[in-house]
Scaffold this active site. Structure first.
Site, short mmCIF file in Angstrom:
data_model
loop_
_atom_site.label_atom_id
_atom_site.label_comp_id
_atom_site.label_asym_id
_atom_site.label_seq_id
_atom_site.Cartn_x
_atom_site.Cartn_y
_atom_site.Cartn_z
N LYS A 53 0.84 -1.21 0.00
CA LYS A 53 0.00 0.00 0.00
C LYS A 53 0.87 1.25 0.00
CE LYS A 53 -3.87 -2.15 2.38
NZ LYS A 53 -4.34 -2.64 3.69
N GLN A 97 -4.94 -1.40 9.82
CA GLN A 97 -4.90 -2.75 9.26
C GLN A 97 -5.53 -3.74 10.23
OE1 GLN A 97 -3.75 -3.35 6.19
NE2 GLN A 97 -3.84 -5.57 6.25
N ASP A 120 -11.49 3.11 4.64
CA ASP A 120 -11.98 1.73 4.62
C ASP A 120 -13.51 1.67 4.60
OD1 ASP A 120 -10.34 -0.51 4.51
OD2 ASP A 120 -9.68 -0.31 6.59
#
Ligand SMILES: NC(=O)C1=CN([C@@H]2O[C@H](COP(=O)(O)OP(=O)(O)OC[C@H]3O[C@@H](n4cnc5c(N)ncnc54)[C@H](OP(=O)(O)O)[C@@H]3O)[C@@H](O)[C@H]2O)C=CC1
Ligand SMILES: Nc1nc(=O)c2c([nH]1)NC[C@@H]1CN(c3ccc(C(=O)N[C@@H](CCC(=O)O)C(=O)O)cc3)C=[N+]21
Length: 296
Positions: A53, A97, A120
């Site tokens: 990422k 994460q 997200d």
């Protein structure tokens, strides 16, 4: 007849190209979008995703901020870090994460993320916006899955869609997006009876279960579009002792003989997830400044 293989890897490359061009334009207007990724502990799989990422964030011209906390970090420390990132004007997107190491509770951490930095799409605010059809941040994997479906099926209206899995990260939001596109949507899960029959009715089948190759060829309606979200690492002794390989939730070899189009694993939904994370960071940068979000 063998199915069209949907090339998520090259679709994601093209998307990153369009994102890079938008970043250029935003920079010219004095906006330099930035993404903060928080990694707690040192799970090897998470390490790989986070560094991938970060690399792709920089490649499209954005700022990348990596924050690592030890596996024994406290709930308080983690929530305080999120609060600092909320307040940091250089940070447009925040991704924590998941899963978190044992002993840490993800729910209050997610709740602490400012909804307009929630790339997200996991906060209650963004889940509610999606359910109600308001502008917001949509989870990356569902967003990427929809782009791949549209690439082979431009008109989703009136089609039957079955989503196997009902997580907040994948199953539920992908079902919402299919509904918003006027599909007739069924959500299946571990308590669904006759899963094979349910799946066989689907013009669009999305598998987000986390069980290697559980969707067999005879679950698939001939000609269906099959989106395999699953990422499962299984032993591959044929590659040598202790070796592993990635498989999806769909038995690809069987399914491709029945489906009209299908995503592979790897090289399907996975690369789209990261590209959509970058796209969401630009959406977040726009939302926060009251600008119209770019479309890709
Ligand atoms: N490609 C990508 O970018 C991404 C891939 N993934 C992968 O996608 C998969 C799903 O992830 P996620 O949604 O987070 O997983 P979760 O474990 O949160 O959810 C799994 C879902 O599958 C359902 N399920 C489990 N067993 C069965 C069964 N036998 N029959 C029918 N349904 C079943 C569960 O039902 P119930 O609710 O009843 O328990 C649950 O709703 C994983 O392999 C994950 O690694 C995830 C995120 C991104
Ligand atoms: N807060 C949060 N958001 C997430 O979106 C999130 C997360 N946590 N935790 C883990 C899962 C999983 N996930 C993937 C992303 C990219 C690939 C990907 O790029 N996969 C490559 C292969 C990579 C490899 O070889 O290991 C592919 O499918 O081609 C896979 C899986 C995001 N997730």
């Amino acid at each position: 007849m063998s199915a069209t293989i949907i090339d998520g890897k090259s679709f994601a490359e093209g998307l990153r190209g369009r994102i890079a061009a938008t970043v250029e334009k935003m920079k010219a207007q004095g906006v330099h979008p930035g993404l903060a990724v928080v990694l707690v502990g040192n799970d090897p799989a998470s390490e790989v995703y986070v560094s991938s990422k970060a690399r792709q964030t920089v490649e499209v011209g954005m700022r990348s901020f990596e924050h690592r906390l030890p596996a024994d970090a406290s709930q308080q420390e983690l929530e305080a870090l999120v609060a600092r990132l909320n307040a940091d004007p250089e940070v447009d997107g925040i991704l924590v994460q998941l899963p978190l190491p044992a002993g840490l509770n993800a729910e209050p951490v997610i709740a602490a993320i400012h909804p307009d930095k929630d790339v997200d799409g996991l906060t209650h605010m963004n889940a509610g916006r999606l359910a109600n059809g308001a502008v917001g941040l949509v989870p990356c994997t569902p967003l990427g899955s929809m782009m791949l479906i549209r690439s082979v099926m431009p008109d989703i209206a009136g089609k039957t869609a079955v989503v196997v899995g009902r997580s907040n990260l994948v199953g539920k939001p992908v079902a919402q997006l299919l509904l918003a596109a006027n599909a007739t949507v069924t959500i299946a899960h571990s308590r669904t009876r006759n899963l094979r029959e349910v799946c066989r009715g689907a013009d669009i089948l999305v598998a987000a279960v986390g069980r290697p190759e559980m969707i067999r060829g005879d679950f698939i309606k001939p000609g269906a579009v099959v989106i395999d979200v699953g990422i499962n690492r299984i032993p591959a002794p044929e590659r040598g002792e202790g070796k592993t390989r990635l498989v999806g939730d769909v038995a690809f070899g069987e399914a491709k003989e029945v489906a009209g189009a299908i995503t592979p694993v790897p090289g399907g939904v996975g690369p789209m997830t990261i590209a959509c994370l970058l796209a969401n960071t630009l959406t977040a940068a726009s939302l926060r400044r009251g600008l119209t979000p770019p479309t890709f």
